[in-house]
Design a protein around this motif. Sequence first.
Motif, PDB file in Angstrom:
ATOM      1  N   THR A  49      -2.812   5.794   5.880  1.00 19.78           N
ATOM      2  CA  THR A  49      -2.864   4.403   5.430  1.00 19.78           C
ATOM      3  C   THR A  49      -2.392   3.447   6.524  1.00 19.78           C
ATOM      4  O   THR A  49      -3.030   2.433   6.780  1.00 19.78           O
ATOM      5  CB  THR A  49      -2.029   4.211   4.145  1.00 19.78           C
ATOM      6  N   PHE A  70     -11.642   0.232   3.452  1.00 22.35           N
ATOM      7  CA  PHE A  70     -10.937  -0.609   4.415  1.00 22.35           C
ATOM      8  C   PHE A  70     -11.863  -1.596   5.115  1.00 22.35           C
ATOM      9  O   PHE A  70     -11.415  -2.633   5.587  1.00 22.35           O
ATOM     10  CB  PHE A  70     -10.134   0.252   5.392  1.00 22.35           C
ATOM     11  N   PHE A 124       0.832  -1.196   0.000  1.00 23.27           N
ATOM     12  CA  PHE A 124       0.000   0.000   0.000  1.00 23.27           C
ATOM     13  C   PHE A 124       0.868   1.247   0.000  1.00 23.27           C
ATOM     14  O   PHE A 124       1.928   1.273   0.626  1.00 23.27           O
ATOM     15  CB  PHE A 124      -0.886   0.033   1.251  1.00 23.27           C
ATOM     16  N   HIS A 125       0.396   2.299  -0.665  1.00 23.18           N
ATOM     17  CA  HIS A 125       1.075   3.599  -0.630  1.00 23.18           C
ATOM     18  C   HIS A 125       0.033   4.699  -0.815  1.00 23.18           C
ATOM     19  O   HIS A 125      -0.598   4.793  -1.870  1.00 23.18           O
ATOM     20  CB  HIS A 125       2.150   3.701  -1.720  1.00 23.18           C
ATOM     21  N   ASN A 126      -0.169   5.491   0.221  1.00 22.06           N
ATOM     22  CA  ASN A 126      -1.118   6.608   0.196  1.00 22.06           C
ATOM     23  C   ASN A 126      -2.497   6.191  -0.309  1.00 22.06           C
ATOM     24  O   ASN A 126      -3.040   6.777  -1.235  1.00 22.06           O
ATOM     25  CB  ASN A 126      -0.574   7.765  -0.649  1.00 22.06           C
ATOM     26  N   ASN A 127      -3.070   5.171   0.319  1.00 25.49           N
ATOM     27  CA  ASN A 127      -4.361   4.626  -0.107  1.00 25.49           C
ATOM     28  C   ASN A 127      -5.528   5.023   0.791  1.00 25.49           C
ATOM     29  O   ASN A 127      -6.614   4.482   0.641  1.00 25.49           O
ATOM     30  CB  ASN A 127      -4.295   3.099  -0.175  1.00 25.49           C
ATOM     31  N   GLU A 128      -5.332   5.953   1.684  1.00 24.14           N
ATOM     32  CA  GLU A 128      -6.388   6.307   2.635  1.00 24.14           C
ATOM     33  C   GLU A 128      -7.705   6.658   1.935  1.00 24.14           C
ATOM     34  O   GLU A 128      -8.774   6.228   2.373  1.00 24.14           O
ATOM     35  CB  GLU A 128      -5.933   7.494   3.489  1.00 24.14           C
ATOM     36  N   SER A 183       3.751   5.729   3.181  1.00 25.84           N
ATOM     37  CA  SER A 183       2.561   6.578   3.007  1.00 25.84           C
ATOM     38  C   SER A 183       2.657   7.836   3.857  1.00 25.84           C
ATOM     39  O   SER A 183       3.119   7.806   4.995  1.00 25.84           O
ATOM     40  CB  SER A 183       1.302   5.803   3.395  1.00 25.84           C
ATOM     41  N   ASN A 185       2.997  -1.004   4.389  1.00 24.48           N
ATOM     42  CA  ASN A 185       2.808   0.425   4.192  1.00 24.48           C
ATOM     43  C   ASN A 185       4.120   0.967   3.644  1.00 24.48           C
ATOM     44  O   ASN A 185       5.115   1.041   4.340  1.00 24.48           O
ATOM     45  CB  ASN A 185       2.450   1.119   5.507  1.00 24.48           C
ATOM     46  N   ASP A 214      -0.187   9.671   4.302  1.00 26.92           N
ATOM     47  CA  ASP A 214      -1.543   9.871   4.806  1.00 26.92           C
ATOM     48  C   ASP A 214      -1.804   8.890   5.959  1.00 26.92           C
ATOM     49  O   ASP A 214      -0.868   8.424   6.596  1.00 26.92           O
ATOM     50  CB  ASP A 214      -2.572   9.723   3.674  1.00 26.92           C
TER      51      ASP A 214
END
Length: 157
Positions: A43, A17, A8-12, A39, A36, A41
């Motif tokens: 995430t 979720f 994941f990378h900056n998936n907020e 990120s 992670n 954010d």
Amino acid sequence: MVGIILIFHNNENNLNFDLITQTLNAASELHFCLVNNGSLDNTLALLNDVKQQSKNHISILDIKKYKSENFALKSAVRYLNSVEKIVHYGYLAIENDSCFKAVNTLIHANNTLPIKLKLPGLLNPKESRLLIKNVFLLRDYLNLILNNELQINLHSL
């Protein structure tokens, strides 16, 4: 056990979720490593929430500064190899909810899961020099096992 690495990378703002938690809870035979990758954010906090709400094997790996997907993958494989006896590894970089369809398809594809299917290139972690070389990409794996049954091209996900 099969280890599935999800990067994941900056998936907020582009992932549901709750859906991720529900999907991971349906897969007791798999050990998920949620990475992670630097990120900026929330995430990481959301991934920790997923882990807390899950009934299954989930590890969180936090890479503080963004690195390449290959670096994140190598880090996750090394981490999983140190904490769990993993027989095979698969990975997927998660960009949005449509990427998560591949994980959902894997879990619900059939009852045998990857550990009982013979796929060239699946990895035996005891061969540590091959630890990364033979890790499979979930989309390619799913395309292979589902192509004849469902005629799905998962590259369109």
